[in-house]
Design a protein around this motif. Structure first.
Motif, PDB file in Angstrom:
ATOM      1  N   PRO A  46       0.933  -1.273   0.016  1.00 49.89           N
ATOM      2  CA  PRO A  46       0.093  -0.046   0.206  1.00 49.89           C
ATOM      3  C   PRO A  46       0.852   1.203  -0.050  1.00 49.89           C
ATOM      4  CG  PRO A  46      -0.159  -0.980   2.159  1.00 49.89           C
ATOM      5  CD  PRO A  46       0.683  -1.972   1.418  1.00 49.89           C
ATOM      6  N   ALA A  90       2.490   4.675   1.028  1.00 49.62           N
ATOM      7  CA  ALA A  90       2.765   5.226   2.384  1.00 49.62           C
ATOM      8  C   ALA A  90       1.761   6.368   2.469  1.00 49.62           C
ATOM      9  CB  ALA A  90       4.026   5.513   2.284  1.00 49.62           C
ATOM     10  N   GLU A  91       1.337   6.672   3.508  1.00 47.01           N
ATOM     11  CA  GLU A  91       0.427   7.691   3.721  1.00 47.01           C
ATOM     12  C   GLU A  91       1.610   9.177   3.645  1.00 47.01           C
ATOM     13  OE1 GLU A  91      -2.372   9.456   7.198  1.00 47.01           O
ATOM     14  OE2 GLU A  91      -2.600   7.291   6.665  1.00 47.01           O
ATOM     15  N   PRO A  92       1.037  10.210   3.041  1.00 49.68           N
ATOM     16  CA  PRO A  92       1.733  11.145   2.888  1.00 49.68           C
ATOM     17  C   PRO A  92       1.869  12.021   4.164  1.00 49.68           C
ATOM     18  CG  PRO A  92      -0.045  11.446   1.494  1.00 49.68           C
ATOM     19  CD  PRO A  92      -0.177  10.213   2.213  1.00 49.68           C
ATOM     20  N   SER A  93       3.232  12.414   4.456  1.00 46.62           N
ATOM     21  CA  SER A  93       3.295  13.222   5.692  1.00 46.62           C
ATOM     22  C   SER A  93       2.954  14.445   5.365  1.00 46.62           C
ATOM     23  CB  SER A  93       5.075  13.173   6.270  1.00 46.62           C
ATOM     24  OG  SER A  93       5.683  13.852   5.282  1.00 46.62           O
ATOM     25  N   ASN A  94       2.939  15.345   6.541  1.00 47.40           N
ATOM     26  CA  ASN A  94       2.513  16.757   6.604  1.00 47.40           C
ATOM     27  C   ASN A  94       3.463  17.488   5.562  1.00 47.40           C
ATOM     28  OD1 ASN A  94       0.430  16.453   7.968  1.00 47.40           O
ATOM     29  ND2 ASN A  94       1.232  17.162  10.046  1.00 47.40           N
ATOM     30  N   ASP A 127       5.013  16.460   3.002  1.00 54.74           N
ATOM     31  CA  ASP A 127       4.617  15.913   1.505  1.00 54.74           C
ATOM     32  C   ASP A 127       3.524  16.830   1.141  1.00 54.74           C
ATOM     33  OD1 ASP A 127       6.923  13.992   1.539  1.00 54.74           O
ATOM     34  OD2 ASP A 127       5.675  12.660   2.127  1.00 54.74           O
ATOM     35  N   THR A 166      -5.982  17.017  -1.891  1.00 54.33           N
ATOM     36  CA  THR A 166      -7.188  16.447  -1.424  1.00 54.33           C
ATOM     37  C   THR A 166      -7.872  15.771  -2.562  1.00 54.33           C
ATOM     38  OG1 THR A 166      -8.378  18.568  -1.962  1.00 54.33           O
ATOM     39  CG2 THR A 166      -7.761  18.338   0.403  1.00 54.33           C
TER      40      THR A 166
END
Length: 189
Positions: free
Chosen positions: A168, A170-174, A176, A188
């Motif tokens: 999956p 990776a969830e983007p960091s703030n 990014d 968004t």
């Protein structure tokens, strides 16, 4: 007879496989001895040694192969279709060999109890099973040729562990997200 012949050929193969298996489990030869009696005075009717269970076993293998052909895909599907054709031809060979051996075995059994010159006949079950074995072999051989053109079951029916697993994202960091905004991308979306 590619896509449009899929269902009729499968139904024909299954039905003839069932017929060949059932026919193999029945008496193949009988004799009529209503007027003849053995040395103890008992009238003979049928002999239990006149069936060939190998035909039933091979018929069941044919049925199992048709079931796998319905749910398999790709090269394994063609291999199983070839195995089913081999079993169907084996069933037919069993019927052909049984035509000669079942009658001879019954005559030998009757000669062992003193009945000679008895008229031995093949039963309707034998002829039914033989016809089904011929149709089953033809359908199975035709399936080997046509199976690459048949529709396949969708991958949504695969087990969850069978699909290629992708890591999956990776969830983007703030950080990014802010960089994406600076570049003009809307994070968004």
């Amino acid at each position: 007879m590619t896509r449009s012949g899929f269902a009729p050929l499968v139904v024909l193969g299954l039905a003839s496989g069932v017929g060949a298996a059932v026919g193999g489990n029945q008496l193949w030869v009988t004799f009529d001895a209503d007027e003849q009696q053995d040395s103890w005075g008992m009238a003979f009717g049928l002999s239990e040694s006149a069936s060939v269970p190998l035909a039933t076993a091979l018929g069941l293998v044919v049925l199992a192969c048709w079931g796998v052909v319905l749910v398999a895909r790709g090269r394994p599907r063609r291999v199983v279709a070839a195995l089913g054709a081999l079993a169907a031809v084996g069933t037919l060979a069993t019927y052909v060999v049984g035509f000669f051996t079942a009658a001879r075995d019954l005559e030998d059994e009757l000669a062992g109890v003193g009945l000679t010159g008895v008229d031995v006949d093949h039963t309707r079950w034998f002829w039914f099973g033989l016809a089904c074995a011929v149709v089953s072999a033809a359908a199975a051989v035709l399936a080997v040729r046509l199976v690459p053109h048949w529709p396949e079951i969708g991958s949504r029916y695969d087990a969850p562990g069978d699909q290629d697993r992708q890591e999956p994202a990776a969830e983007p960091s703030n950080l990014d997200l802010w960089k994406a905004l600076d570049e003009g991308d809307d994070p968004t979306r």
